[in-house]
Enzyme design. Structure first.
Site, PDB file in Angstrom:
ATOM      1  N   LYS A  81       0.862  -1.185   0.000  1.00 28.02           N
ATOM      2  CA  LYS A  81       0.000   0.000   0.000  1.00 28.02           C
ATOM      3  C   LYS A  81       0.889   1.221   0.000  1.00 28.02           C
ATOM      4  CE  LYS A  81      -4.529   0.928   0.634  1.00 28.02           C
ATOM      5  NZ  LYS A  81      -5.738   0.173   0.314  1.00 28.02           N
ATOM      6  N   GLY A 182     -22.634   5.212   5.558  1.00 29.47           N
ATOM      7  CA  GLY A 182     -21.981   5.702   4.344  1.00 29.47           C
ATOM      8  C   GLY A 182     -22.963   5.737   3.191  1.00 29.47           C
ATOM      9  N   GLY A 184     -21.460   6.444  -0.087  1.00 30.70           N
ATOM     10  CA  GLY A 184     -20.496   6.620  -1.174  1.00 30.70           C
ATOM     11  C   GLY A 184     -20.602   5.503  -2.198  1.00 30.70           C
ATOM     12  N   VAL A 186     -19.294   2.340  -2.452  1.00 26.54           N
ATOM     13  CA  VAL A 186     -19.611   0.966  -2.037  1.00 26.54           C
ATOM     14  C   VAL A 186     -21.020   0.895  -1.451  1.00 26.54           C
ATOM     15  CG1 VAL A 186     -18.948  -0.934  -0.504  1.00 26.54           C
ATOM     16  CG2 VAL A 186     -17.173   0.421  -1.650  1.00 26.54           C
ATOM     17  N   ALA A 187     -21.325   1.837  -0.574  1.00 25.90           N
ATOM     18  CA  ALA A 187     -22.649   1.867   0.052  1.00 25.90           C
ATOM     19  C   ALA A 187     -23.742   2.025  -1.005  1.00 25.90           C
ATOM     20  CB  ALA A 187     -22.727   3.028   1.049  1.00 25.90           C
TER      21      ALA A 187
HETATM   22  P1  NAD Z   1     -16.468   6.891  -0.722  1.00 23.60           P
HETATM   23  O1  NAD Z   1     -15.534   8.003  -0.445  1.00 23.60           O
HETATM   24  O2  NAD Z   1     -17.141   6.814  -2.057  1.00 23.60           O
HETATM   25  O3  NAD Z   1     -17.625   6.882   0.382  1.00 23.60           O
HETATM   26  C1  NAD Z   1     -17.399   6.966   1.740  1.00 23.60           C
HETATM   27  C2  NAD Z   1     -18.534   7.767   2.333  1.00 23.60           C
HETATM   28  O4  NAD Z   1     -18.468   7.676   3.751  1.00 23.60           O
HETATM   29  C3  NAD Z   1     -18.486   9.261   1.979  1.00 23.60           C
HETATM   30  O5  NAD Z   1     -19.716   9.652   1.400  1.00 23.60           O
HETATM   31  C4  NAD Z   1     -18.263   9.924   3.340  1.00 23.60           C
HETATM   32  O6  NAD Z   1     -18.889  11.199   3.463  1.00 23.60           O
HETATM   33  C5  NAD Z   1     -18.891   8.906   4.273  1.00 23.60           C
HETATM   34  N1  NAD Z   1     -18.478   9.016   5.677  1.00 23.60           N
HETATM   35  C6  NAD Z   1     -17.263   9.329   6.186  1.00 23.60           C
HETATM   36  N2  NAD Z   1     -17.314   9.318   7.516  1.00 23.60           N
HETATM   37  C7  NAD Z   1     -18.573   8.953   7.870  1.00 23.60           C
HETATM   38  C8  NAD Z   1     -19.217   8.756   9.111  1.00 23.60           C
HETATM   39  N3  NAD Z   1     -18.582   8.924  10.275  1.00 23.60           N
HETATM   40  N4  NAD Z   1     -20.522   8.402   9.110  1.00 23.60           N
HETATM   41  C9  NAD Z   1     -21.175   8.236   7.942  1.00 23.60           C
HETATM   42  N5  NAD Z   1     -20.607   8.410   6.731  1.00 23.60           N
HETATM   43  C10 NAD Z   1     -19.313   8.773   6.696  1.00 23.60           C
HETATM   44  O7  NAD Z   1     -15.667   5.556  -0.403  1.00 23.60           O
HETATM   45  P2  NAD Z   1     -15.965   4.082  -0.875  1.00 23.60           P
HETATM   46  O8  NAD Z   1     -15.116   3.788  -2.054  1.00 23.60           O
HETATM   47  O9  NAD Z   1     -17.426   3.844  -0.934  1.00 23.60           O
HETATM   48  O10 NAD Z   1     -15.351   3.247   0.329  1.00 23.60           O
HETATM   49  C11 NAD Z   1     -16.082   3.036   1.537  1.00 23.60           C
HETATM   50  C12 NAD Z   1     -15.292   2.110   2.447  1.00 23.60           C
HETATM   51  O11 NAD Z   1     -15.046   0.881   1.771  1.00 23.60           O
HETATM   52  C13 NAD Z   1     -13.915   2.641   2.865  1.00 23.60           C
HETATM   53  O12 NAD Z   1     -13.631   2.177   4.168  1.00 23.60           O
HETATM   54  C14 NAD Z   1     -12.987   1.977   1.879  1.00 23.60           C
HETATM   55  O13 NAD Z   1     -11.675   1.861   2.407  1.00 23.60           O
HETATM   56  C15 NAD Z   1     -13.644   0.615   1.753  1.00 23.60           C
HETATM   57  N6  NAD Z   1     -13.297  -0.085   0.512  1.00 23.60           N
HETATM   58  C16 NAD Z   1     -13.575   0.471  -0.688  1.00 23.60           C
HETATM   59  C17 NAD Z   1     -13.236  -0.216  -1.858  1.00 23.60           C
HETATM   60  C18 NAD Z   1     -13.552   0.337  -3.214  1.00 23.60           C
HETATM   61  O14 NAD Z   1     -13.360  -0.404  -4.200  1.00 23.60           O
HETATM   62  N7  NAD Z   1     -14.029   1.553  -3.353  1.00 23.60           N
HETATM   63  C19 NAD Z   1     -12.607  -1.471  -1.761  1.00 23.60           C
HETATM   64  C20 NAD Z   1     -12.353  -2.011  -0.506  1.00 23.60           C
HETATM   65  C21 NAD Z   1     -12.714  -1.307   0.623  1.00 23.60           C
END
Ligand code: NAD
Length: 349
Positions: A81, A182, A184, A186-187
């Site tokens: 990483k 969340g 974002g 993934v959510a």
């Molecule tokens: P993203 O940035 O698209 O979404 C994350 C969301 O979480 C944002 O909208 C942010 O405002 C919100 N957030 C932050 N703090 C918060 C809180 N305290 N309460 C509620 N919401 C909050 O990111 P993503 O790509 O959807 O990733 C989400 C998680 O999944 C992260 O932990 C990331 O490391 C993990 N992840 C993502 C991937 C990927 O392919 N994108 C792969 C493996 C793991």
């Protein structure tokens, strides 16, 4: 603390490289935890760290996590990483990305980079001008590549369904109440699929507009960010930040299942025991969220097409089943069972 070797998260990492590039102003760290299974793959994160030591800890933990994730996903990749230490606005310039690309290139393929927090497909294109050792690049129709997020979402959705089956005896999410932290990438993918299946969804994001937009799209109910984990739901799905499951939050959980895509959900290893002792079914994060890296790996190694990616992601539920079975058989918590399985695979049992 005298040296890197004294960091509690140092785990025999093969390489930790500090990168500075005066001209572009880049300061970065590249950590390779293990290349036992193959070249170390894992994304690059842009983050503002209050202290440099925090960046070191992040790189050490995240790279070890990638070793575990890649091994458990049966990918021929080790774990690494990178983190770019940014200012408070997390600004990055094309020059910084180019300097980062050159640093990756100098490692000769021992580390392969891709998107992580604060990085886009466009940034990967900028990095790819300086190095071959990058994935998450744009893909045309029918090709493997692009944003890993939707693939992560698909795996998380399948894992959530497996958890619903295991803990609640339900073959579908229809009628179940899903609390999603969340809104974002993934959510969003999870919420859309779950809504299609007929789940009732509550969700929260600290970005209120984002939460409202997603909720309107999938017919969900928006709740406060500090409440979402503690709803009386069937499944809680953390898809925002790490370290959200600690002694305090675990004692307040009211759902029988925690299954979501956020990385490093447990604040400490003891929290794996805490959640287990409460009888809550937990899906180890790096197992359920491997869909994105499966896509990245298939793109980078060119060892499959879109249907191969899908088929590889669809093995995630079976892996969770094996972990939960062993957890029952041994009485050990699911996170510890997964860590042991992963360490065996990377020759660190
Ligand atoms: P993203 O940035 O698209 O979404 C994350 C969301 O979480 C944002 O909208 C942010 O405002 C919100 N957030 C932050 N703090 C918060 C809180 N305290 N309460 C509620 N919401 C909050 O990111 P993503 O790509 O959807 O990733 C989400 C998680 O999944 C992260 O932990 C990331 O490391 C993990 N992840 C993502 C991937 C990927 O392919 N994108 C792969 C493996 C793991």
């Amino acid at each position: 603390m005298d040296s890197l070797w004294d960091f509690p998260d140092f785990d025999g990492h093969e390489l930790v490289q500090f990168v500075t590039d005066r001209e572009s102003g880049l300061t970065a760290l590249i950590a390779i935890h293990s290349t036992h299974v193959g070249p170390a793959a894992g994304g690059v994160r842009v983050w503002h760290y209050a202290r440099t030591g925090d960046a070191v800890v992040d790189a050490l933990r995240l790279s070890r996590g990638m070793s575990y994730k890649n091994a458990m996903a049966e990918l021929p990749l080790g774990g690494g990483k990178a983190v770019i230490l940014a200012d408070e606005n997390r600004s990055k310039t094309p020059e910084m990305l180019a300097a980062f690309g050159r640093a990756v290139e100098r490692l000769g393929g021992r580390y392969v980079t891709a998107e992580d927090v604060g990085m886009s497909v466009r940034d990967m294109v900028a990095i790819s001008r300086e190095t071959r050792y990058v994935a998450g690049l744009p893909a045309s129709e029918g090709e493997v590549g692009g944003d890993p997020g939707p693939h992560t979402s698909y795996g998380v959705y399948l894992g959530v369904r497996a958890a619903a089956k295991r803990a609640l005896g339900k073959d579908s999410l229809a009628g179940l109440h899903l609390a999603i932290q969340g809104a974002g990438s993934v959510a969003g993918g999870l919420a859309r699929r779950a809504a299609q299946d007929g789940a009732r969804i509550s969700l929260a994001d600290i970005d209120a507009d984002r939460a409202e937009r997603l909720a309107a799209e999938v017919g969900a109910n928006v709740v406060a960010p500090d409440e979402v984990l503690f709803l009386e739901a069937d499944i809680v799905s953390p898809n925002a930040l790490g370290a959200i499951l600690d002694e305090r939050s675990i004692s307040r959980l009211r759902a029988p299942v925690v299954a979501g895509g956020a990385n490093n959900q447990l604040a400490t290893p003891e929290d794996g025991d805490r959640i287990h002792q409460r009888g809550i079914l937990y899906a180890p994060d790096y197992v359920i969220n491997a869909g994105g890296i499966i896509n990245v790996s298939t793109e980078y190694l060119r060892d499959g097409d879109e249907s191969a990616v899908r088929e590889r992601i669809e093995r995630i539920p079976g892996r969770l089943e094996r972990i939960w079975d062993e957890s029952i058989a041994t009485g050990r918590n699911a996170a510890a069972v997964a860590d042991d399985m992963a360490r065996r695979l990377i020759g660190r049992a």
